[in-house]
Design a protein around this motif. Structure first.
Motif, PDB file in Angstrom:
ATOM      1  N   THR A 109      -2.889  -4.138   0.229  1.00  0.00           N
ATOM      2  CA  THR A 109      -2.736  -2.748   0.670  1.00  0.00           C
ATOM      3  C   THR A 109      -4.097  -2.163   1.035  1.00  0.00           C
ATOM      4  N   GLU A 153       5.191   2.708  -3.304  1.00  0.00           N
ATOM      5  CA  GLU A 153       6.564   2.366  -2.928  1.00  0.00           C
ATOM      6  C   GLU A 153       6.678   0.885  -2.606  1.00  0.00           C
ATOM      7  N   GLU A 154       7.880   0.402  -2.623  1.00  0.00           N
ATOM      8  CA  GLU A 154       8.146  -1.022  -2.526  1.00  0.00           C
ATOM      9  C   GLU A 154       7.696  -1.656  -1.208  1.00  0.00           C
ATOM     10  N   MET A 155       7.936  -1.027  -0.102  1.00  0.00           N
ATOM     11  CA  MET A 155       7.665  -1.615   1.213  1.00  0.00           C
ATOM     12  C   MET A 155       6.373  -1.071   1.839  1.00  0.00           C
ATOM     13  N   VAL A 156       5.408  -0.706   1.022  1.00  0.00           N
ATOM     14  CA  VAL A 156       4.202  -0.053   1.518  1.00  0.00           C
ATOM     15  C   VAL A 156       3.474  -0.897   2.565  1.00  0.00           C
ATOM     16  N   ASN A 157       3.281  -2.187   2.321  1.00  0.00           N
ATOM     17  CA  ASN A 157       2.531  -3.007   3.273  1.00  0.00           C
ATOM     18  C   ASN A 157       3.258  -3.130   4.607  1.00  0.00           C
ATOM     19  N   GLU A 158       4.566  -3.244   4.578  1.00  0.00           N
ATOM     20  CA  GLU A 158       5.329  -3.327   5.824  1.00  0.00           C
ATOM     21  C   GLU A 158       5.220  -2.022   6.611  1.00  0.00           C
ATOM     22  N   LYS A 159       5.251  -0.893   5.918  1.00  0.00           N
ATOM     23  CA  LYS A 159       5.127   0.401   6.603  1.00  0.00           C
ATOM     24  C   LYS A 159       3.740   0.559   7.212  1.00  0.00           C
ATOM     25  N   LYS A 180       1.741  -1.869   8.154  1.00  0.00           N
ATOM     26  CA  LYS A 180       1.678  -2.800   9.292  1.00  0.00           C
ATOM     27  C   LYS A 180       2.371  -2.202  10.518  1.00  0.00           C
TER      28      LYS A 180
END
Length: 82
Positions: free
Chosen positions: A4, A59-65, A67
């Motif tokens: 992150t 939050e769970e999907m932080v890296n995807e968001k 990106k």
């Protein structure tokens, strides 16, 4: 796979590289969040951002968001260089 923290650094770098649009990146440690505001074709006083994204770092999907936002800003950079 990037952490992150690495993605936050990349986010700031791509926002800095964007010259046609003004992109504000604000980190708020007290809420563990990052606010990204995009002003298409420049910031204007008393005008709201054209697009605004808040990402909570716990939050769970932080890296995807992160990106996805980085990819979008890179797309804006490509569009301005045409």
């Amino acid at each position: 796979m990037k952490t992150t923290a690495e993605l936050l650094g990349e986010l700031i770098a791509v926002a800095y590289e964007c010259k046609k649009h003004d992109i504000f990146v604000e980190y708020s440690p007290h809420t563990q969040s990052v606010l990204v505001e995009i002003y298409l074709n420049r910031w204007i006083n008393n005008k709201n951002a054209d697009e605004s994204y808040t990402v909570y770092l716990d939050e769970e999907m932080v890296n995807e968001k992160l990106k996805a936002i980085i990819g979008y800003i890179k797309h804006l950079n490509k569009e301005e260089n045409k």
